[in-house]
Design an enzyme around this catalytic site. Structure first.
Site, PDB file in Angstrom:
ATOM      1  N   ASN A 200      -9.092  91.191 -38.800  1.00  0.00           N
ATOM      2  CA  ASN A 200      -9.938  91.786 -40.117  1.00  0.00           C
ATOM      3  C   ASN A 200      -8.890  91.784 -41.198  1.00  0.00           C
ATOM      4  O   ASN A 200      -8.338  90.953 -41.410  1.00  0.00           O
ATOM      5  CB  ASN A 200     -10.411  93.201 -39.733  1.00  0.00           C
ATOM      6  CG  ASN A 200     -11.687  93.460 -40.901  1.00  0.00           C
ATOM      7  OD1 ASN A 200     -12.139  92.494 -41.430  1.00  0.00           O
ATOM      8  ND2 ASN A 200     -12.084  94.630 -40.936  1.00  0.00           N
TER       9      ASN A 200
ATOM     10  N   GLY B 287     -13.191  86.908 -45.545  1.00  0.00           N
ATOM     11  CA  GLY B 287     -14.362  87.786 -45.404  1.00  0.00           C
ATOM     12  C   GLY B 287     -15.673  87.178 -45.907  1.00  0.00           C
ATOM     13  O   GLY B 287     -16.089  85.826 -45.570  1.00  0.00           O
TER      14      GLY B 287
ATOM     15  N   THR C 227      -7.772  87.365 -41.463  1.00  0.00           N
ATOM     16  CA  THR C 227      -8.311  86.190 -40.773  1.00  0.00           C
ATOM     17  C   THR C 227      -7.565  84.989 -41.024  1.00  0.00           C
ATOM     18  O   THR C 227      -6.890  84.919 -41.946  1.00  0.00           O
ATOM     19  CB  THR C 227      -9.916  85.844 -41.292  1.00  0.00           C
ATOM     20  OG1 THR C 227     -10.400  87.336 -41.098  1.00  0.00           O
ATOM     21  CG2 THR C 227     -10.506  84.916 -40.279  1.00  0.00           C
TER      22      THR C 227
ATOM     23  N   ASP D  61     -16.412  96.083 -39.777  1.00  0.00           N
ATOM     24  CA  ASP D  61     -17.274  95.076 -40.168  1.00  0.00           C
ATOM     25  C   ASP D  61     -18.564  95.466 -40.096  1.00  0.00           C
ATOM     26  O   ASP D  61     -19.903  95.110 -40.479  1.00  0.00           O
ATOM     27  CB  ASP D  61     -17.087  93.505 -39.539  1.00  0.00           C
ATOM     28  CG  ASP D  61     -16.038  92.894 -40.484  1.00  0.00           C
ATOM     29  OD1 ASP D  61     -16.029  93.298 -41.488  1.00  0.00           O
ATOM     30  OD2 ASP D  61     -15.507  91.859 -39.926  1.00  0.00           O
TER      31      ASP D  61
ATOM     32  N   SER E 170     -18.465  87.055 -40.953  1.00  0.00           N
ATOM     33  CA  SER E 170     -18.699  86.046 -41.934  1.00  0.00           C
ATOM     34  C   SER E 170     -17.766  84.768 -41.518  1.00  0.00           C
ATOM     35  O   SER E 170     -17.975  83.598 -42.192  1.00  0.00           O
ATOM     36  CB  SER E 170     -18.368  86.313 -43.580  1.00  0.00           C
ATOM     37  OG  SER E 170     -19.053  87.476 -44.003  1.00  0.00           O
TER      38      SER E 170
ATOM     39  N   ARG F  91     -16.003  87.669 -30.439  1.00  0.00           N
ATOM     40  CA  ARG F  91     -15.779  88.671 -31.166  1.00  0.00           C
ATOM     41  C   ARG F  91     -15.628  89.936 -30.724  1.00  0.00           C
ATOM     42  O   ARG F  91     -16.008  90.341 -29.476  1.00  0.00           O
ATOM     43  CB  ARG F  91     -17.234  88.706 -32.013  1.00  0.00           C
ATOM     44  CG  ARG F  91     -17.282  89.963 -32.959  1.00  0.00           C
ATOM     45  CD  ARG F  91     -16.657  89.292 -34.382  1.00  0.00           C
ATOM     46  NE  ARG F  91     -17.108  90.278 -35.652  1.00  0.00           N
ATOM     47  CZ  ARG F  91     -16.523  90.256 -36.700  1.00  0.00           C
ATOM     48  NH1 ARG F  91     -15.343  89.722 -36.917  1.00  0.00           N
ATOM     49  NH2 ARG F  91     -17.212  90.918 -37.764  1.00  0.00           N
TER      50      ARG F  91
HETATM   51  N1  GLY Z   1     -13.526  90.413 -40.425  1.00  0.00           N
HETATM   52  C1  GLY Z   1     -13.781  89.324 -41.229  1.00  0.00           C
HETATM   53  C2  GLY Z   1     -15.086  88.593 -40.662  1.00  0.00           C
HETATM   54  O1  GLY Z   1     -15.430  88.680 -39.579  1.00  0.00           O
HETATM   55  O2  GLY Z   1     -15.933  87.884 -41.366  1.00  0.00           O
END
Ligand code: GLY
Length: 577
Positions: free
Chosen positions: A406, A479, A386, A428, A458, A112
């Protein structure tokens, strides 16, 4: 079958280019040196299988399997290829999560993005303490430090069988020689161009991306070639790091030091037993794995209420919404980056705790929202995000990978002279506790901004095993709709015995506590007519929304894999002998 599209070079051309290109100046990682041949392993499945977001990444994976690669090699080749051919979400300028099952053991890799060193808690607030609209969504200041290259590097180094150059070769080919632009990609580009107009340099790189055009990305090809030659080091401390930092100077926060200090992290996946299966899914900083386990277990706890309730009937929708309400209340309160905040993972996934939460479900009418979780939320703007892919090899290994910039095309910023689309993952974080992000979800201090912290996600790449063998590999973009969508598809498969393609294509709906008693539905399979009337009669407001769902799933039946790509996207499946 024609494996490589729009290429002057052939399939074997990829491999040849990979072998001819000699590594220089990066002896530490020696990426050009082939790994020693692994001991021959007996196949346990009739074939390898993939479910991916586009045909080019499918071709790449097929080639990797033909060269003797395993699921991890194929996954890394897919990820780099999608960064070229699926630039709206595939990436090297973003981050993601990989759940793996290798030689009978589960692993989880967190790559991430992180907040830059210069990030501050209130960086998106004005003098009055109000959130500055759009600041965490567009432009340089929205960008988190990207993790994808280190993630792919670490996964392939640890588990891959092929040489690093082989897995980069397909992506370099598509960047250098081009690929045919699809209608869907052009549509997404056009939408993004409107959104970014006057705000970013998006059109400098993607102005010519039109359906049917052979789209070439020479800057990106050069970056990928350097990553192929030098490994992840180029991206984090080499020429590419310098170019990213230079692009940011005077506009954004990311510096060479940010890139140098970035590291993907191996974490324990969330693990749970459910109906004879072992579920492996994403831990924090994802909320999705905990959410998925809570959803599955609460539904099992309320089995008596679900007895004889038809799938997607008004009562079914109500019961699922009641469960989701409680899951999203926990999400808002307790979840953030575990390196900064002690997330009570064990308590949140504890059977007794989940049973207690399940006992609060009102089988008749919607529970009062305030009694579950106070606060105000807004609905999610129509924005997409995503991408996910699922891979299984014939040796029984599996990779479930979700990664993202994102929103489609992230922040809209393309790092100069690199072609790298940079994410807007900073959105986020909760810019201000209680104020919703682009997915309409709120957060607490657990997800406030701090240097080097990872924003709450998510994304929920998931693997189910039975008796130690892979049974299902699944994930999706969307998301906060991600884990409620995976949950519904798992229900469709295991509780309603639906064949995999139907389970993936079936209606999906979503409730997330806020806005109060609102059920979102997606145009692909609408909640309308009599069904809509009955759901509304139960006290819900219905709202249409594009979830941007794109489930990619592989199910193992006996020892034979079956794959399904969501009919909502341009995904492709292959079974590879
Ligand atoms: N940016 C969407 C997620 O990480 O859930």
């Amino acid at each position: 079958m024609k494996l490589f599209r729009n290429a002057k070079s052939s399939a074997s051309g990829f491999a040849l280019a990979a072998l001819l290109s000699v590594s220089v100046g990066f002896l530490e990682a020696t990426p050009a040196v082939a790994k020693p041949p692994a001991k021959a392993q007996p196949a346990v499945l009739t074939a390898s299988a993939i479910a991916v977001a586009d045909e080019y990444s499918a071709d790449a994976a097929e080639q990797i399997f033909k060269e003797g690669g395993n699921a991890v090699d194929a996954a890394v080749a897919i990820a780099f290829t999608l960064a070229v051919t699926y630039p709206e979400a595939g990436n090297i300028g973003g981050g993601g999560f990989m759940t793996l099952y290798v030689d009978g053991k589960p692993y989880f890799l967190d790559y991430r993005e992180r907040a830059p060193l210069a990030a501050t808690k209130n960086m998106y607030l004005d003098d009055k303490g109000e959130v500055i609209k759009g600041m965490s969504l567009y432009g340089y200041r929205a960008v988190g430090v990207p993790g994808t290259v280190d993630g792919m590097w670490q996964a392939q180094r640890r588990f891959g069988k092929l040489n690093w150059k082989q897995v980069l070769a397909p992506a370099i080919h598509y960047a250098r020689d081009g690929f045919q632009v699809s209608e869907q990609l052009q549509q997404r580009r056009d939408d993004a161009a409107k959104e970014f107009a006057g705000k970013t340099n998006f059109d400098t790189y993607f102005g010519n991306l039109k359906q049917g055009v052979n789209f070439k990305q020479p800057d990106l090809a050069a970056v990928l070639q350097r990553i192929s030659d030098q490994g992840a080091k180029d991206f984090y401390s080499g020429k590419t790091a310098g170019l990213i930092a230079e692009s940011m100077r005077g506009h954004g926060l990311i510096t060479r030091a940010d890139l140098q200090q970035y590291k993907a992290v191996w974490r324990q996946p969330i693990q749970a037993d459910w109906k004879g299966y072992r579920v492996y899914t994403a831990p924090p900083p994802s909320s999705g794995g905990i959410g998925l386990v809570q959803l599955l277990k609460m539904k099992a706890d309320r089995a008596a209420d679900f007895k004889d309730v038809p799938l997607n009937s008004p009562q079914y929708i109500h019961l699922i919404a009641e469960i989701e309400k409680r899951v999203f209340a926990d999400r808002a309160q307790y979840l953030g980056d575990p390196d900064f905040y002690k997330v009570p993972v064990a308590q949140l996934t504890d059977d007794a705790y989940i049973a207690k939460r399940a006992s609060e479900v009102n089988p008749e009418t919607p529970s009062d929202t305030k009694s579950v979780q106070p606060g105000l939320g807004t609905s999610m703007p129509e924005k997409a995000e995503t991408t996910h892919f699922s891979v299984v090899d014939k040796w029984g290994n599996a990779v479930s990978n979700t990664y993202t910039v994102n929103g489609y095309f992230g922040s809209g910023v393309v790092a100069d002279r690199t072609g790298i689309v940079l994410n807007d993952e900073m959105d986020d974080f909760s810019a201000k506790p209680g104020v919703a992000n682009m997915f309409g979800v709120v957060g607490s201090d657990a997800n406030s901004i701090e240097p080097k912290k990872r924003p709450l996600s998510s994304m929920s790449p998931t693997i189910l095993t039975k008796d130690g063998k892979v049974s299902l590999v699944i994930g999706t973009p969307g998301g906060s709709r991600i884990f409620t969508s995976i949950f519904q598809v798992i229900n469709n498969i295991y509780d309603f015995d639906m064949p995999l393609p139907q389970a993936v294509g079936a209606m999906r709906f979503h409730h997330q506590l806020l806005p109060p008693n609102t059920i979102f539905w997606e145009p692909y399979q609408p909640i309308d007519g009599e069904l809509a009337k009955q759901v509304e009669a139960k006290g819900y407001t219905l709202k249409a929304q594009n979830f941007n769902g794109d489930i990619q799933a592989i199910k193992i039946n006996g020892n034979t894999p079956e794959a399904a790509a969501d009919p909502r996207g341009r995904g492709v499946t292959r079974i590879i002998q």
